[in-house]
Design a protein around this motif. Structure first.
Motif: not given
Length: 679
Positions: A33-36, A43-44, A58-62, A649-651
């Motif tokens: 998977g990928s995300g930013y 931008a990470l 899930v990353q990036p994470m806060c 799929l994760t933004v």
């Protein structure tokens, strides 16, 4: 294990298309998977190989207030203990993932958290409160992290090819980096072989504000007590302590995973110990993998089979032939992102492919043992060279202990000893152990073009020696040699070209128990003769695991890992790519090596089918082929740097209008990035 990337701009929100291209270039490091995340300044990006908390990571994470964001490549093996400590301090967790531990650890301790981590990592922390972007790398440099400045922006990534997706980043070789490789076997951080691109040094973190570096801090570096003041002097107690710590470190790396973990068996003591610790101190069936060679000169199959049978593992191996190395070498160089002096990374790439095809994502290996516990011949040879400066007769006797075969040639032994061990030695030289290696590889510089040679106005060897800490004057010779090895060959070649890159090229995470900080701390605190006893290398390790490792492996002469070099490209037929990258036009385009000298070397290799070349010519040939491949694969490749890959799929992007991809609440972080069940 994953890939990370990012952009930091002082003037405008980073371009999301650039981030997506960077993610696409790192897809092999994180196929799950990928995300930013993107805001008005940073931008990470993240590509994920799901291993720990496969659903919740899930990353990036806060954090809870969305002020601290992290993108992370690696593992924090003590994350369970750290999470318990942080909960006791009032932090609330949403996941079981070690990435979230990093977020809260940063909130609690700031940069002091890095010294608390037991792991292997490359990470970026974006702290919106202070406006600081922090890049950090683990103690030994297991995980890579590169950065460059382009158009008023800072770009960073796990691999250089991701930085090259920005059309504004020039694709050029750096003569200083090439010179380092041709002397030291690798570029030494922060130097790389690419102009304008640097790497975060191991054991360090860099802080950036508005895209400009405000400082580089070393939170850890290899160090040793003064000679004669070692705090741990009891051999038996040290062997017991090493056993306890190594079993703990190995179990930690085997058990803290939500996917199956396998182990490498090389046929030597290091992997025998780590695999034995897993089999002997856990209840999980162990799968082991080995690398074999069709050429008996390089093969260690009998020892691998012996250890696998003793441990009762489910064992598989891959048999590598010379042509296999030639066929895969372009892929190897593309992943290594560096010139190579040996073909050794190629079989390691084929081995990790077997691991992946067998359904595994994680493998425990024995890398780091030689550096930490004194296993290389260069350490024993350094001891003899040191002795030669004040007692040549005793040094000659020690040579026979190191090379027992010399007893069969007593008339040749003194001449050999004098020519090898007595050459280029100066009493008090802190690099006396490494001069023969550096002198040998530096001969390769004679093939460089005048343009490259003129641009290299500093001696790589002198630079490394000048960087040694002042306290090295009080160290014993072995400690100095270990420092040099941990600074040059270990991070730049063993853990990079032959390690992370060959593993992650097939989406495999490697874990290295011998590089656990508790083991490194112990090994540094023992006297040198506990590590090299007489001429017996890794004496402490052998003593600690004498009951676990068969006598045949425990007492066998050390066999350095080697693979066929020139013969791989000429003995069984030469692949077309060799002719392509060594044509006069290709050599003139790269402007690194003198075409007339390369053509002579190639003719010699063709005439002998690569089997008649000496050590230096073998290195020359591999250096030329790998550098030319690097130029064609990464610098002048035809890949389109402007085409955007499919949307992650994760933004997490407050700059976007709300869409089905936009992150709208913290609850989204509990979803798997890919939206599917992980493999």
């Amino acid at each position: 294990m994953c890939g990370i990337c990012g952009v930091h701009s002082a003037s405008e929100a980073p371009d999301p298309d650039l981030v997506r291209r960077m993610l696409a270039a790192l897809a092999h490091r994180g196929p799950d998977g990928s995300g930013y995340y993107r805001d008005e300044r940073v931008a990470l990006g993240h590509t994920r190989l799901a291993i720990v908390d496969t659903v919740g990571g899930v990353q990036p994470m806060c954090g809870e207030d969305e002020q601290v964001w992290v993108t992370f490549n690696g593992e924090i093996f003590n994350h369970v203990e750290l999470a318990a400590d942080l909960r006791a301090r009032g932090h609330r967790f949403r996941t079981r993932n070690d990435t979230e531990v990093i977020v809260h650890a940063w909130e609690e301790w700031g940069p002091g958290c890095f010294d608390r981590f037991n792991g292997q990592w490359a990470l970026a922390v974006w702290d919106r409160r202070s406006g600081d972007l922090v890049l950090s790398r683990d103690r030994f440099g297991v995980r890579p992290l590169y950065y460059t400045h382009s158009g008023g922006r800072l770009l960073f990534a796990s691999e250089v090819k991701a930085l090259f997706t920005d059309p504004d980043v020039p694709r050029e070789l750096d003569p200083a980096g090439i010179d380092q490789v041709l002397t030291l076997w690798s570029a030494v951080a922060p130097q790389t072989v690419f102009r304008g691109i640097q790497q975060v040094p191991p054991g360090s973190y860099l802080t950036f504000r508005d895209g400009v570096a405000t400082g580089c801090t070393r939170y850890w570096a290899p160090t040793f007590p003064a000679r004669g003041s070692e705090p741990r002097t009891d051999l038996t107690a040290n062997a017991d302590a090493l056993r306890e710590r190594l079993v703990t470190a190995t179990r930690l790396r085997f058990e803290r995973s939500d996917v199956p973990v396998a182990a490498y068996l090389s046929g030597g003591i290091d992997s025998a110990v780590t695999a034995g610790a897993i089999a002997g101190f856990t209840d999980v069936p162990l799968h082991t993998f080995s690398l074999r060679f069709a050429d008996d000169e390089f093969d260690e199959g009998s020892y691998q089979t012996l250890m696998a049978k003793q441990l009762g593992t489910v064992h598989q191996d891959v048999v590598v032939r010379e042509r296999d190395i030639a066929d895969v070498f372009p892929d190897v160089v593309r992943h290594a992102e560096s010139p190579l002096l040996r073909t050794g990374p190629a079989p390691m790439f084929l081995l990790s492919r077997l691991v992946r095809e067998s359904g595994f994502k994680v493998v425990v290996t024995g890398e780091g043992s030689d550096e930490v516990l004194g296993g290389y011949d260069i350490f024993r040879e350094g001891r003899i060279r040191e002795l030669w400066t004040h007692d040549p007769a005793a040094a000659e006797a020690a040579v026979e202990q190191l090379y027992p075969w010399m007893k069969r040639s007593p008339h040749q032994a003194p001449a050999f000893a004098k020519s090898f061990f007595g050459r280029n030695i100066v009493a008090g030289d802190p690099a006396i152990s490494h001069r023969p290696r550096w002198d040998t590889t530096a001969v390769l510089r004679s093939m460089l073009t005048a343009e490259i040679r003129e641009a290299c106005d500093r001696s790589p060897a002198d630079e490394v020696v000048a960087a040694m800490p002042a306290e090295e004057a009080g160290w014993d010779p072995l400690s100095r040699a270990q420092w040099l090895e941990m600074t040059t060959l270990l991070p730049g070649y063993i853990l990079a070209s032959q390690g992370d890159r060959m593993l992650m090229g097939n989406s495999i995470e490697g874990r290295f128990p011998f590089l656990d900080p508790n083991i490194a701390e112990l090994a540094a605190a023992v006297p040198a003769d506990h590590k090299i006893h007489g001429m017996d290398e890794k004496h402490l390790l052998k003593r600690a695991f004498a009951d676990l490792v068969p006598e045949e492996i425990l007492r066998r002469p050390k066999q350095p890992y080697r693979a066929p070099d020139a013969a791989a490209f000429f003995a069984g037929g030469t692949p077309d790519w060799v002719f392509d990258v060594t044509s006069v036009s290709a050599l003139e385009a790269a402007r690194v090596f003198r075409p007339e000298l390369v053509q002579r070397l190639l003719e010699k290799a063709r005439r002998t089918q690569g089997r008649g070349l000496g050590n230096t010519d073998n290195m020359r040939l591999v250096a030329v082929l790998s550098t030319q491949l690097l130029h064609s694969e990464l610098l002048t490749g035809s890949a389109d740097r402007t085409a955007a890959p499919p949307e992650p799929l994760t933004v997490f992007d407050p700059n976007l209008e709300r869409t089905s991809l936009e992150r709208t609440s913290l609850e989204r972080t509990s979803l798997e990035i890919t939206g599917r069940t992980p493999a």
